[in-house]
Design a protein around this motif. Structure first.
Motif, short mmCIF file in Angstrom:
data_model
loop_
_atom_site.label_atom_id
_atom_site.label_comp_id
_atom_site.label_asym_id
_atom_site.label_seq_id
_atom_site.Cartn_x
_atom_site.Cartn_y
_atom_site.Cartn_z
N UNK A 23 41.05 29.91 34.89
CA UNK A 23 40.26 29.81 33.67
C UNK A 23 41.19 29.49 32.51
N UNK A 24 40.75 28.55 31.68
CA UNK A 24 41.54 28.24 30.49
C UNK A 24 41.11 29.12 29.34
N UNK A 25 42.02 29.98 28.89
CA UNK A 25 41.74 30.86 27.75
C UNK A 25 42.58 30.34 26.58
N UNK A 26 42.34 30.95 25.42
CA UNK A 26 43.13 30.52 24.27
C UNK A 26 44.62 30.68 24.55
N UNK A 27 44.97 31.78 25.20
CA UNK A 27 46.40 32.08 25.42
C UNK A 27 47.01 31.30 26.59
N UNK A 28 46.19 30.55 27.30
CA UNK A 28 46.73 29.80 28.45
C UNK A 28 45.82 29.97 29.66
N UNK A 29 46.29 29.47 30.80
CA UNK A 29 45.48 29.51 32.01
C UNK A 29 45.68 30.87 32.71
N UNK A 30 44.57 31.48 33.15
CA UNK A 30 44.71 32.70 33.94
C UNK A 30 44.33 32.41 35.39
N UNK A 31 44.97 33.16 36.30
CA UNK A 31 44.67 33.06 37.73
C UNK A 31 44.16 34.40 38.19
N UNK A 32 43.00 34.42 38.84
CA UNK A 32 42.57 35.66 39.50
C UNK A 32 42.20 35.33 40.94
N UNK A 33 42.43 36.27 41.85
CA UNK A 33 42.06 36.03 43.24
C UNK A 33 40.56 36.06 43.40
N UNK A 34 40.04 35.31 44.38
CA UNK A 34 38.63 35.40 44.70
C UNK A 34 38.48 36.14 46.03
N UNK A 35 37.25 36.41 46.36
CA UNK A 35 36.98 37.13 47.61
C UNK A 35 36.93 36.13 48.77
N UNK A 36 37.95 35.32 48.89
CA UNK A 36 38.02 34.31 49.94
C UNK A 36 38.48 35.00 51.23
N UNK A 37 37.98 34.55 52.41
CA UNK A 37 38.26 35.34 53.62
C UNK A 37 39.73 35.63 53.90
N UNK A 38 40.62 34.66 53.68
CA UNK A 38 42.02 34.91 54.04
C UNK A 38 42.69 35.94 53.14
N UNK A 39 42.28 35.98 51.87
CA UNK A 39 42.96 36.90 50.94
C UNK A 39 42.08 38.02 50.40
#
Ligand SMILES: Nc1nc2c(c(=O)[nH]1)N[C@H]1C(S)=C(S)[C@@H](COP(=O)(O)OP(=O)(O)OC[C@H]3O[C@@H](n4cnc5c(=O)[nH]c(N)nc54)[C@H](O)[C@@H]3O)O[C@H]1N2
Ligand SMILES: Nc1nc2c(c(=O)[nH]1)N[C@H]1C(S)=C(S)[C@@H](COP(=O)(O)OP(=O)(O)OC[C@H]3O[C@@H](n4cnc5c(=O)[nH]c(N)nc54)[C@H](O)[C@@H]3O)O[C@H]1N2
Ligand code: SF4
Ligand SMILES: [Mo]
Length: 702
Positions: A23-39
């Motif tokens: 997600x692009x926020x004002x402070x920069x891009x954030x990464x969050x994990x999703x509930x994808x099967x491998x992770x």
């Protein structure tokens, strides 16, 4: 192009391809994990910090051309024009094989496909190979021979969670794929590793052989399975061939002999077999520790033999698999950047394959060159009288990651012309005559094939900075300047994928039933032909071999393999064995992760793990610098005392440049079949740095 505010995509690094949301926020891009099967909501430190890659300070933002010894900024027209002129000149003078291409397993399927096409058609060269040759080629060779098909894991990762026992031979997923460990929480783990790794710490049983002796150990485990009556006679008769010859070889590897060669006690050997054989559901998995040897193919074959004797492959809830490594290590080897392959995992020497692919490409089959040489042989030949005079590198940093690195760096320097496409000024890029700045993961669309053979969408979040172009645009621009028809090299990933589908149709790795829309909603594993058996859309193949193996007779094949020593043994001058591998916070040659502040802080420099007794004998103390020397060179690394190490073995990670490059030590002895170099065994000595008597201020390795 308009930029979405948020996208679901996957981590830029390893083959687990953890699901993430950017997600692009004002402070920069954030990464969050999703509930994808491998992770399942997990990520490792590299994944969490991946957004830092998008604004690294020394990001390449414009093309560069070497003038008077210096790389200086240039516009695209000048840069691509320079490349085309030089390549055309060298080709006219020395023939098409004067130009080589070196690809990477981090490239999307679309890039890997177009790169292979570009090499064969626009350059007309046979000399293309890629860094995956250094990665899982031994497992691929052994898997093809045993099962008739090579897909890293022939089952989804989530199947592992229901197993009762898992044998991990030479893999350290607690550091190399941390979210995978949640799928290994239930099974009893047997770990084979010369080091007591974080993974071994979590095992029910840790076997700690000397580096380079797994083949003897695997033969010994098969011996015990046979003699103690643990093997699955019915399965062996119905689903396999070649058992008798393999068994005969194993008969000479009685447990006491195996203990003498490997150092693994007889009791531990028996316990390992018992644990696997008693399990209702069990898996045997190999990693680079078993594979990166001059006998890697035979070693994997010996572990496959064990799994076959126990009746695991092709049975629901059990199996054999190889944990592939790079983000697209799987797909990268299926679409034509391997010296001997065409798209769809077709062999370039197969007439029908050449016919099919050349029809899709709109050229006569005889225009396609034959097979080229493997990665190390290619690099080793650079600048030699009959070798390539120029090379294009897309997605690798061989100055750090190739074995016998000083020699390979010299070969790179001897080229008339080196071109590197990258988004960071890697050690290899800094040697280039032309550097082409390209987009990275969050700035592009495409597909990746993860360690399970599942095809995934990589999605664009934002546009690249400066004058950056995508690899596909670079190939298009170069091909045009080399006189190719423009439409032969589409720049839209989706368009390339549509062509890849057709090129792969009917091949082993058949992607023809997969498209971007289906990938948005479905989990698709190859092979996925255009139509299912009843004329509906094919559902893909999450589990292979349940109804038979891919050989014409449907049987898996045992391999009659015999143990042999590593190419190099200890001797008076070099009394220790060095092995190499990875640590959690760095990725590969470190070109990307050394530029992420948090990762650099967590893993800042080269180190060497040494047993305290070995260190004492060598006059080394914890935290001091040591020099490790092999017949090929020396490395400066900081000493870590590790009480669980074998006293005859030291370990170095290969992520660091300069005089901390572990590959200054490594032996380029090649496996005769896979052409895999022996990254995991070199004979070395170790001593203080600087040597005693010299009182120079301590230097920190660069
Ligand atoms: N953090 C991190 N994760 C990564 C990567 C990375 O660079 N960093 N790279 C990715 C890639 S491309 C790959 S290929 C995978 C690799 O993943 P792994 O195969 O797990 O990685 P390695 O550390 O190379 O090797 C695994 C283990 O083999 C052991 N070993 C060394 N010699 C021998 C031997 O002779 N026999 C046995 N049985 N074991 C031995 C080492 O001690 C090491 O613990 O990781 C992927 N994930
Ligand atoms: N001693 C020792 N050496 C080893 C190993 C070992 O265990 N021990 N392991 C081997 C293994 S398994 C592997 S996989 C290799 C990996 O070694 P390398 O091939 O050197 O891998 P990376 O460091 O990932 O280099 C990838 C480069 O490509 C760039 N890049 C990434 N994505 C793209 C893209 O889409 N396009 C372009 N143009 N560039 C891109 C990155 O910025 C980086 O500079 O190392 C091998 N070397
Ligand atoms: S395990 Fe691999 S894919 Fe997952 S977050 Fe770490 S580096 Fe990325
Ligand atoms: Mo790898």
């Amino acid at each position: 192009m308009p930029e979405p505010r948020t996208v679901a995509t996957h981590c830029p690094y390893c083959a687990l391809q953890c699901g993430t949301r950017l997600t692009r926020e004002r402070a920069g891009v954030t990464v969050v994990p999703t509930d994808f099967p491998v992770n399942r909501g997990g990520l490792c430190q590299k994944g969490w910090t991946a957004a830092s890659l998008l604004d690294i300070p020394d990001r390449l933002v414009h093309p560069m051309v070497r003038r008077g010894g210096e790389l200086v900024a240039a516009d695209w027209d000048t840069a691509l024009g320079t490349v085309a002129d030089r390549l055309l000149g060298l080709r006219a003078e020395h023939g098409p094989d004067a130009v080589a291409v070196f690809g990477g397993g981090g490239l999307t399927n679309e890039k890997a496909y177009l790169l292979g096409k570009f090499a064969r058609l626009a350059l007309g060269t046979s000399r293309i190979d890629y860094n995956g040759r250094f990665c899982m080629s031994s497992a691929a060779a052994a898997g093809n021979a045993a099962f008739g098909l090579d897909r890293g894991l022939p089952f989804p990762v989530t199947d592992l969670g229901a197993a009762d026992a898992v044998l991990l031979a030479g893999a350290n997923p607690a550091e190399t794929m941390p979210p995978l460990m949640q799928h290994l929480a239930r099974p009893d783990l047997v770990v084979i590793d010369p080091r007591r790794t974080a993974t071994a710490e979590r095992a029910a049983l840790h076997l700690q052989p000397a580096p380079g002796t797994d083949l003897a150990l695997a033969l010994g485990l098969l011996h015990i399975a046979v003699v103690d009556g643990w093997y699955d006679d019915g399965y062996v008769r119905e689903r396999t061939s070649g058992f008798d010859a393999a068994r005969q070889r194993a008969m000479t590897w009685w447990p006491e002999r195996v203990e003498r060669v490997t150092g693994v006690p007889v009791g531990a050997q028996r316990a390992a077999v018992r644990m696997l054989a008693r399990a209702e559901r069990a898996y045997v998995l190999t990693g680079r520790g078993a594979e990166q040897h001059s006998k890697g193919t035979d070693t994997v074959a010996a572990f496959i033999n064990l799994s076959l004797a126990l009746g695991l492959p092709g049975r629901e809830g059990s199996g054999y698999g190889c944990l592939t490594g790079q983000g697209n290590g799987q797909g990268g080897r299926e679409h034509g950047q391997k010296a001997d392959q065409l798209p769809g995992y077709r062999m370039i020497t197969d007439e029908a394959a050449r016919e099919h692919v050349s029809r899709i490409w709109g050229v006569p089959p005889e225009t396609l060159p034959g097979p080229g040489s493997s990665a190390y042989e290619l690099l080793n030949g650079l600048g030699t009288p009959h070798g390539p005079r120029a090379m294009l590198v897309f997605g690798s940093n061989p100055a750090v990651s190739a074995p016998h690195a000083a020699h390979i760096t010299a070969r790179l320097s001897s080229l008339d012309f080196l071109v590197v496409a990258d988004f960071v000024p890697s050690e290899t890029a800094r040697m280039a005559d032309v550097v082409l700045p390209v987009t990275q993961w969050a700035e592009e669309d495409g597909t990746m094939t993860n360690l399970e053979g599942r095809v995934l969408r990589r999605r664009r979040l934002q546009n690249p900075p400066g004058h950056v172009r995508s690899d596909l645009e670079v190939l298009h621009g170069l091909a045009r300047r080399l006189g190719e028809p423009a439409q032969r090299y589409p720049t839209a990933p989706r368009e390339v994928f549509e062509e890849l589908r057709r090129a792969s149709a009917g091949g082993k790795a058949d992607y023809s039933g997969i498209d971007y829309e289906r990938l948005d909603t479905e989990a698709l594993y190859w092979p996925c032909p255009a139509e299912g058996p009843d004329g509906t859309a094919h559902p893909g193949t999450p589990r292979l071999f349940l109804h038979g193996f891919a050989h014409p007779d449907g049987r898996a094949r045992f391999a009659a393999v015999e143990h042999r020593a590593a190419a190099e043994s200890v001797r008076a001058e070099f009394p220790l064995l060095a092995t190499t591998g990875r640590e959690l916070a760095q990725y590969q040659s470190g070109a990307q992760t050394r530029r992420v502040a948090e990762l650099d802080a967590a893993a800042p420099e080269a180190f060497v793990e040494v047993h305290p007794d070995t260190a004492e004998r060598a006059g080394l103390r914890a935290g001091a610098l040591a020099v490790v020397t092999s017949a090929r060179g020396e490395v400066v690394a900081r000493v870590r005392l590790v009480a669980s190490m074998r006293t005859d073995t030291v370990f170095l990670p290969f992520h660091f440049p300069g005089d901390g490059r572990a590959n200054l030590l490594t032996n380029p002895a090649l496996d005769p079949r896979s052409r895999m170099p022996e990254f995991k065994v070199a004979a070395v000595r170790i001593g203080p740095h600087p040597p005693p008597g010299i009182t120079a201020a301590e230097e920190v390795p660069a």
